[in-house]
Design an enzyme around this catalytic site. Structure first.
Site, PDB file in Angstrom:
ATOM      1  N   GLN A 103       0.837  -1.203   0.000  1.00 18.04           N
ATOM      2  CA  GLN A 103       0.000   0.000   0.000  1.00 18.04           C
ATOM      3  C   GLN A 103       0.873   1.254   0.000  1.00 18.04           C
ATOM      4  O   GLN A 103       0.369   2.359  -0.025  1.00 18.04           O
ATOM      5  CB  GLN A 103      -0.904  -0.014   1.238  1.00 18.04           C
ATOM      6  CG  GLN A 103      -1.881  -1.178   1.226  1.00 18.04           C
ATOM      7  CD  GLN A 103      -2.660  -1.292   2.526  1.00 18.04           C
ATOM      8  OE1 GLN A 103      -2.087  -1.387   3.604  1.00 18.04           O
ATOM      9  NE2 GLN A 103      -3.962  -1.295   2.419  1.00 18.04           N
ATOM     10  N   HIS A 121      -1.288   1.495  -4.512  1.00 13.43           N
ATOM     11  CA  HIS A 121      -1.572   2.929  -4.505  1.00 13.43           C
ATOM     12  C   HIS A 121      -0.616   3.740  -5.382  1.00 13.43           C
ATOM     13  O   HIS A 121      -0.541   4.950  -5.256  1.00 13.43           O
ATOM     14  CB  HIS A 121      -1.568   3.454  -3.055  1.00 13.43           C
ATOM     15  CG  HIS A 121      -2.659   2.849  -2.212  1.00 13.43           C
ATOM     16  ND1 HIS A 121      -2.598   2.773  -0.840  1.00 13.43           N
ATOM     17  CD2 HIS A 121      -3.831   2.255  -2.559  1.00 13.43           C
ATOM     18  CE1 HIS A 121      -3.690   2.178  -0.386  1.00 13.43           C
ATOM     19  NE2 HIS A 121      -4.449   1.852  -1.405  1.00 13.43           N
ATOM     20  N   CYS A 132      -0.052  15.142 -22.497  1.00 10.94           N
ATOM     21  CA  CYS A 132       0.531  14.308 -23.562  1.00 10.94           C
ATOM     22  C   CYS A 132       1.023  12.941 -23.060  1.00 10.94           C
ATOM     23  O   CYS A 132       1.418  12.094 -23.860  1.00 10.94           O
ATOM     24  CB  CYS A 132       1.676  15.041 -24.256  1.00 10.94           C
ATOM     25  SG  CYS A 132       3.193  15.115 -23.286  1.00 10.94           S
ATOM     26  N   ASN A 217       2.647  -6.891  13.304  1.00  9.60           N
ATOM     27  CA  ASN A 217       2.278  -5.492  13.473  1.00  9.60           C
ATOM     28  C   ASN A 217       2.583  -5.085  14.909  1.00  9.60           C
ATOM     29  O   ASN A 217       2.446  -5.887  15.816  1.00  9.60           O
ATOM     30  CB  ASN A 217       0.768  -5.319  13.182  1.00  9.60           C
ATOM     31  CG  ASN A 217       0.402  -3.897  12.836  1.00  9.60           C
ATOM     32  OD1 ASN A 217       0.977  -3.301  11.924  1.00  9.60           O
ATOM     33  ND2 ASN A 217      -0.531  -3.328  13.571  1.00  9.60           N
TER      34      ASN A 217
END
Ligand code: ZN
Length: 245
Positions: A103, A121, A132, A217
């Protein structure tokens, strides 16, 4: 904790098609702030919350203000991969890692040497002219702030837009498909530095058909229960202890 590292080592040893799914926590250990976290900064300095500034409608309406925030918060200089990035690169080199779904938009996995990275992302390292389509790298944006604070294309003068998925914008379909594909072919899914609450993270895990899910985590998450092994610690600290054989 030692037992958990041993268990992770066993799972890594047995696996041959690991996929790593990473969130902001992987980058914060490289000193990159999670701009979504409430740090009170925008209250002093920015007239809008980060979620508003990093949106497609804001980019269109207040491009200069978008770039003021973008330059300070997202277009960072001199950042380096940390122990987590380096270990994942080692795993890919050893043929044990199918790829990384991230992410994050900082390009640090590629900087560490990983080739198969699905950036859900987008990336601050890629930028395109909105008129262009000409490609510009991140250093062009640094060196060409634009007279009015808006970087422009050197050939057509069109406004340059980062290849970053802004709020209100859909994810790139091919990237999402690649990520789904990798996850559904994985035998071990390691999730790190994310609470899995952000779309499409939570849904992606459902594509996993392999044996084990590991969740690393710092803080407990609502998704801890889906994992076979949960480690509450720094992702860099945990992964650096794993030996790649
Ligand atoms: Zn152009």
């Amino acid at each position: 904790m030692e037992d958990k590292i041993k268990e992770l080592q066993r799972l890594v040893d047995e696996a041959s098609r690991i996929v790593f799914f990473g969130g902001a926590g992987v980058s914060t250990e490289s000193g990159i702030p999670d701009f979504r976290s409430v740090d009170g900064l925008y209250n002093q300095k920015w007239d809008y919350p980060p979620e508003t500034i990093i949106s497609a409608s804001f980019f269109a309406a207040k491009t200069k203000e978008f770039y003021r925030f973008y330059r300070e918060k997202l277009l960072l200089n001199g950042i380096k991969p940390n122990a987590a990035h380096l270990k994942l690169a080692e795993l890919e080199k050893a043929g044990k890692l199918l790829g990384i779904v991230t992410q994050n938009i900082d390009g640090l996995h590629q900087a560490a040497g990983n080739k198969k990275v699905w950036e859900l992302h987008g990336s601050v390292l890629r930028n395109y002219c909105t008129r262009c389509g000409e490609f510009y790298d991140d250093s062009y944006l640094r060196e060409n702030p634009g007279e009015d604070g808006i970087p422009r294309c050197s050939s057509c003068n069109g406004i340059i837009k980062p290849d970053v998925v802004l709020y209100e914008e859909p994810l790139n379909e091919r990237t999402v498909e690649g990520a789904f594909d990798a996850i559904s072919n994985a035998d071990l899914l390691i999730i790190g530095g994310t609470s899995l609450t952000v779309y499409p993270a939570a849904g992606m895990v459902r594509y996993f058909k392999g044996n084990n899910i590991v969740l690393i985590n710092r803080d407990p998450t609502q998704s801890d229960e889906i994992a076979d092994l949960v480690i509450h610690d720094s992702i860099g600290k945990v992964l650096s202890q794993i030996k790649v054989t």
